[in-house]
Design a protein around this motif. Structure first.
Motif, mmCIF file in Angstrom:
data_model
loop_
_atom_site.group_PDB
_atom_site.id
_atom_site.type_symbol
_atom_site.label_atom_id
_atom_site.label_comp_id
_atom_site.label_asym_id
_atom_site.label_seq_id
_atom_site.Cartn_x
_atom_site.Cartn_y
_atom_site.Cartn_z
ATOM 1 N N HIS A 1 2.858 -6.739 5.496
ATOM 2 C CA HIS A 1 3.274 -8.128 5.657
ATOM 3 C C HIS A 1 4.570 -8.202 6.453
ATOM 4 O O HIS A 1 5.288 -7.210 6.640
ATOM 5 C CB HIS A 1 3.442 -8.786 4.287
ATOM 6 N N ALA B 1 6.043 0.778 4.406
ATOM 7 C CA ALA B 1 7.112 -0.055 3.867
ATOM 8 C C ALA B 1 8.477 0.439 4.321
ATOM 9 O O ALA B 1 9.368 -0.356 4.658
ATOM 10 C CB ALA B 1 7.026 -0.083 2.340
ATOM 11 N N ARG C 1 6.425 -5.792 2.881
ATOM 12 C CA ARG C 1 5.594 -5.331 1.774
ATOM 13 C C ARG C 1 4.289 -4.768 2.321
ATOM 14 O O ARG C 1 3.600 -5.412 3.114
ATOM 15 C CB ARG C 1 5.312 -6.475 0.803
ATOM 16 N N GLU D 1 0.496 -3.460 1.471
ATOM 17 C CA GLU D 1 -0.516 -3.731 0.447
ATOM 18 C C GLU D 1 -1.819 -3.035 0.821
ATOM 19 O O GLU D 1 -2.297 -3.151 1.951
ATOM 20 C CB GLU D 1 -0.749 -5.242 0.335
#
Length: 699
Positions: free
Chosen positions: A468, A531, A472, A474
């Motif tokens: 994102h 990240a 973040r 995911e």
């Protein structure tokens, strides 16, 4: 080196031990402290070498033992005979078979330099620290064994040729020139042009060693670079002397009649070859034809080549030629594998609207550059794009061929605008048609930049990771599904949000799975790596795609490269709703006029009034063609990105084609105008009809 008797029979012990005959050079072969010999008994004489001169008496005449005064035997027996009464000596050691044996009192037999620096047997000087001449068959066998092992260690052409040069200089020769055919034939290829030899490599004893020994060589050769004193290219004349030597295959001395005329043709007139038997010309013959020649040279101060050295040169030439043949075949196979892999993978990635792409591919190893991993990005109607990544079991030529067929099938299915789960279903059927053991994993995703949504279907592939904009990472929850090729399995698709600024990472299991870690541990490490990389650029700035791909591959450590790696990264920019205009038009005669009015209004809202004339003309032509055949409402969409894109959809599956209208035709000129004025245009068939689109550059 010490000369030894060829017979290993033991001497008699005790008082009845026979007297040893004198060495032809005037020395007795006896052990220190040996008692005097009994006259009349047979002895084991030392074999005289050719060229030796006895120190006293006639050549080969036996002498009386020192201190005995006994006359020599009247009629000596056979050279290696022994008296039947002689008892074997159990304390005499056996000579070592694989090394140069040394006996007591035999130091005078070793070829050494005398006070004048001359070798005893030939009178020629040996350079201090230089290689000792090979005088025994065992020495030559050991040298040939070591040299052929060194040549066989080479894989490519340069390694094999260098292995020949390093193995022969200075042990066998002082310099070497290696000529190879240009170009080298591969396998069963039959060369069509003339036979041309190119100087591939030269090697010699370094000049510093010659200077220290006070010797200036008659030929100057650079150790690595091609020497300008000899011809780099040589065209072999049919029926000439060099052609006859190459056809004969066997190595020849430079003073042989066939070689006297062949060497000037090969080397030119600039290079002076040492006279006598100090040069050997050895043809290099592969499995089917002569592929080159090697020239071995010795300095005038060194011992000349012997007849047995021709056998050594033949062995070296044979092993080198066969190694070169295999290296050329291996190089051709590697070239074919690289070309196959390059054609299987996309040469360049497309630049669809609203998404940026980057990719990486790493083979399993340099020696196996072909694999079954692939990736693809396929533009779809409506500014959408299909993202595909797959992995066929294995990394062989067969895997690459299956991968190419599956990739072509996926591109064809994507052109039909089928849903992702349907694409995987048809891929599964295709894999079963290819064979019962054709297994592969695949992940197929379709991104829509207008709706900012992505639809994903999975067939046994590792799940994608979404990074994102805030940093973040995911792991997307996608149903795993069964691998392609299992058969009889339904695939499920999920639709997820794809926010602007996010990055989707598709990869194969070679990135996250190895002997040192399982797949889920690798996926977690990948998520943490993404990240950490995003944290370096801040929450408002996503990392650059190319740098992100390189950073992801840097997570691989020693032992992590067990399989191929395919990586596809997609940055979702999307298209803002304010840059999209969408309408439905009824299939009636007034539809083209209404389409022109709607397009003009949208361009005015975007501040692009200067494009109104061109856009209205092209929109009118495309909508008119759609309304003529459509039975359901026609769609019109304008997209403002770096270009202005117009899309017109209807329910007729037949695609329009560009044709030249005749003078009497009333229609058929609409696509000619589109082709002349538009930057690009095209038509794509859908499951519900087709879409005709064109793009114009923004002024």
């Amino acid at each position: 080196m010490t000369e030894h008797p060829t017979s290993h029979e033991r001497r008699n012990s005790g008082a009845g031990r026979p007297a040893a005959p004198a060495d032809p050079r005037g020395a007795l072969l006896r052990t220190p402290g040996q008692p005097s010999q009994t006259p009349g008994a047979n002895a084991l004489p030392v074999q005289a070498r050719s060229g030796d001169t006895p120190s006293g008496g006639a050549s080969g005449a036996p002498q009386a033992s020192a201190g005995t005064g006994a006359p020599p035997p009247a009629s000596p027996g056979p050279e290696h005979s022994q008296s039947p009464a002689a008892a074997p000596d159990p304390h005499r050691p056996r000579p070592a078979p694989d090394s140069i044996p040394v006996q007591q009192g035999a130091d005078q037999e070793r070829p050494q330099a005398n006070a004048g620096g001359a070798e005893r047997r030939t009178g020629q000087g040996l350079p201090p620290g230089g290689p000792m001449p090979m005088r025994r068959d065992g020495d030559r066998l050991r040298f040939v064994g070591a040299a052929t092992r060194r040549i066989a260690r080479g894989i490519d052409l340069d390694e094999i040729v260098m292995g020949l040069c390093r193995a022969t200089v200075p042990t066998f020769s002082d310099a070497i020139l290696v000529y190879l055919r240009d170009p080298l034939p591969v396998g069963d290829e039959r060369p069509t042009g003339p036979l041309v030899l190119r100087l591939r490599r030269t090697d010699r004893i370094p000049t510093e060693r010659d200077t220290e020994n006070g010797f200036s060589p008659a030929f100057q050769l650079e150790p690595v670079e091609l020497s300008p004193v000899s011809a780099e290219l040589c065209e072999v004349r049919p029926g000439g002397a060099l052609a006859e030597v190459l056809r004969g295959v066997r190595p020849v001395f430079a003073d042989a009649p066939a070689a006297r005329a062949a060497l000037p043709e090969l080397l030119g007139n600039e290079l002076v070859v040492p006279c006598g038997q100090r040069a050997i010309l050895a043809p290099l013959r592969g499995r089917r034809r002569v592929i080159g020649a090697a020239l071995f040279l010795r300095r005038p101060e060194r011992l000349a080549f012997e007849a047995d050295d021709l056998l050594v040169a033949a062995q070296l030439a044979t092993h080198t030629a066969l190694g070169i043949d295999k290296a050329v075949l291996y190089g051709r196979e590697a070239y074919i594998a690289d070309e196959l892999q390059r054609t299987m993978l996309p040469e360049t990635l497309p630049r669809p609207t609203g998404v940026r792409l980057a990719s990486r591919y790493l083979p399993a190893a340099e020696t196996a550059r072909v694999g079954g991993d692939w990736y693809d990005a396929i533009p779809l109607p409506g500014s959408r794009v299909a993202l595909v990544v797959g992995d066929v079991m294995g990394h062989s030529m067969t895997s690459a061929a299956i991968m190419g067929q599956l990739r072509t099938t996926a591109q064809t299915l994507a052109g039909l605008d089928l849903p992702p789960q349907e694409v995987l279903h048809h891929l599964d059927e295709q894999a079963q048609r290819l064979g019962t053991d054709r297994m592969a994993t695949c992940l197929y995703a379709v991104y829509d930049p207008v709706s900012h949504r992505i639809t994903i279907a999975n067939a046994g592939h590792p799940p994608p990771v979404l990074l994102h904009l805030g940093g973040r990472a995911e792991v997307l929850r996608v149903p795993p599904g069964a691998p392609i090729g299992v058969g009889g399995v339904d695939f499920e698709a999920v639709e997820l949000d794809a926010p602007a600024g996010a990055t989707l990472l598709l990869y194969t299991d070679g990135l996250v799975e190895s002997r040192l870690r399982d797949v889920w541990t690798g996926i977690e490490q990948l998520r943490e790596r993404l990240a950490a990389t995003a944290a370096l650029t801040g929450p408002d700035h996503p990392p650059p795609l190319e740098a992100l791909c390189d950073d992801v591959l840097d997570m691989l450590g020693p032992g992590d490269r067990d399989d191929d790696i395919a990586l596809l990264a997609a940055r979702f920019d999307g298209i803002a709703p304010s840059d999209v205009a969408y309408w439905y038009l009824e299939p009636e005669d007034a539809a083209p006029g209404r389409a022109r009015k709607l397009a003009r209004r949208a361009l005015s809202r975007w501040g692009m009034e200067d494009m109104s004339d061109s856009v209205e003309l092209l929109v009118s032509e495309v909508v008119t063609n759609a309304v003529r055949y459509a039975s359901r409402p026609v769609t019109l969409r304008l997209l403002r990105t770096d270009v202005l894109r117009c899309e017109v959809g209807d329910d007729v599956p037949q695609l329009p084609r560009l044709r030249q209208a005749r003078a009497t035709d009333e229609g058929g000129r609409g696509l000619i105008l589109v082709n002349k004025l538009a930057r690009r245009w095209g038509a794509t068939r859908l499951s519900t009809g087709k879409v005709v689109w064109f793009e114009l550059n923004r002024s």
